[in-house]
Design a protein around this motif. Structure first.
Motif, mmCIF file in Angstrom:
data_model
loop_
_atom_site.group_PDB
_atom_site.id
_atom_site.type_symbol
_atom_site.label_atom_id
_atom_site.label_comp_id
_atom_site.label_asym_id
_atom_site.label_seq_id
_atom_site.Cartn_x
_atom_site.Cartn_y
_atom_site.Cartn_z
ATOM 1 N N GLU A 47 30.463 -7.763 6.326
ATOM 2 C CA GLU A 47 29.919 -6.484 6.797
ATOM 3 C C GLU A 47 29.893 -6.456 8.324
ATOM 4 O O GLU A 47 30.323 -5.479 8.953
ATOM 5 N N GLY A 50 33.056 -5.893 10.088
ATOM 6 C CA GLY A 50 33.677 -4.589 9.879
ATOM 7 C C GLY A 50 34.726 -4.589 8.782
ATOM 8 O O GLY A 50 35.450 -3.599 8.620
ATOM 9 N N VAL A 51 34.826 -5.672 8.050
ATOM 10 C CA VAL A 51 35.777 -5.693 6.930
ATOM 11 C C VAL A 51 35.250 -4.785 5.822
ATOM 12 O O VAL A 51 35.964 -3.920 5.319
ATOM 13 N N ILE A 52 33.983 -4.968 5.481
ATOM 14 C CA ILE A 52 33.325 -4.014 4.588
ATOM 15 C C ILE A 52 32.719 -2.933 5.469
ATOM 16 O O ILE A 52 31.881 -3.217 6.323
#
Lengths: 158, 158
Positions: A47, A50-52
């Motif tokens: 999270e 910034g991947v999720i």
DNA sequence: ATCTTTAACCAAATTATATTTGGCTACAAA
DNA sequence: TTTGTAGCCAAATATAATTTGGTTAAAGAT
């Protein structure tokens, strides 16, 4: 957004959370073969990196009275930065336009539009969309049915 | 799926959960002006009625190495039930095809495809998609950038 | 080779949150 | 008027998330 290296376990987490984000951390841990603590640590890392990006509920359009979805190909009067910005601004506040992508090929943009019925759709197009002054041409494609709408991206293995 | 009547509070719940499904029930309750118990009851009712279909994490394609997204217009060799079923079956197992909609207008279907890069895209199209025997024509539109991708549907007020 | 650091992990304690319970109120049908 | 029902609340309980402290193993430094 940092550049993060994903291992097979991270990819499994991403796959499972894309499929169903309401899974409990304990269950997620079980499915990836770790204990809850490091599982949570990995999810937080994904999270923060910034991947999720976000978590969303998906609702059934028909059950809330949204009977018509369409794709619309849009051509602009002159495909320049200024006109693109104007268009972007204009569509931003039209909530029936749920997607807007700048594309190569035949048109300049493709929109996805959702509304109650054909009458509402016609009104939207006439009153709002075709009124945008940089818009040249519009071509609507009404969605008859959706065969596939996967929320899971095909993650590469490296 | 039952036919459920939604009031303004239900619509507010749906809006908030579409925007962010990771909100706590306590926070959701606060925002809609009810206590946690009836809030949860309403959410459960919406899930059981099929209004809320599912919950998903959204990941950033670029950060996992998915650099190319496209829309593809597909025309079939004869737009009949049999060919449509064949096509449906063929695309089902291709995980790079994340969406497939049956449409009116110029083509017969529109696909959304996600993959690593143009080379992978070309290979996918040549090896898998154009090989489907009921496929007649393909027209690709590469997404240059996405201006809007709202996860919130425009809920009608009744 | 051996030390040191670090990242990743686990079990268990703690904290936060979801969920259930029981009871109250108001409205609608009998 | 009565009876049932839907929707609500506060508070108790159950479940789940999160933190803590400590262990292990691998990588880089000496």
């Amino acid at each position: 957004m940092k550049n993060i290296k994903l291992d097979a376990t991270d990819r499994k987490i991403l796959e499972l959370l894309q499929k169903n984000s309401n899974i409990t951390n304990a269950q997620l841990a079980k499915e990836i073969g770790l204990s809850p603590a490091p599982t949570l640590e990995r999810v937080n890392k994904l999270e923060n990196a910034g991947v999720i990006k976000s978590y969303h509920a998906v609702i059934d359009p028909a059950s809330v009275g949204l009977g018509v979805s369409t794709f619309v190909m849009v051509s602009l009067k002159g495909h320049n930065k200024d006109n693109i910005n104007k268009f972007n601004k204009a569509i931003h506040d039209i909530e029936e336009i749920v997607e807007c992508h700048h594309i190569t090929g035949a048109g300049d943009f493709v929109l996805k539009i959702v509304c109650s019925d054909i009458a509402a759709y016609q009104q939207l197009m006439l009153d709002k969309v075709s009124n945008i002054d940089v818009v040249d041409g519009l071509q609507s494609m009404v969605i008859l049915s959706t065969f596939k709408d996967s929320k899971v991206l095909p993650l590469p293995n490296n």
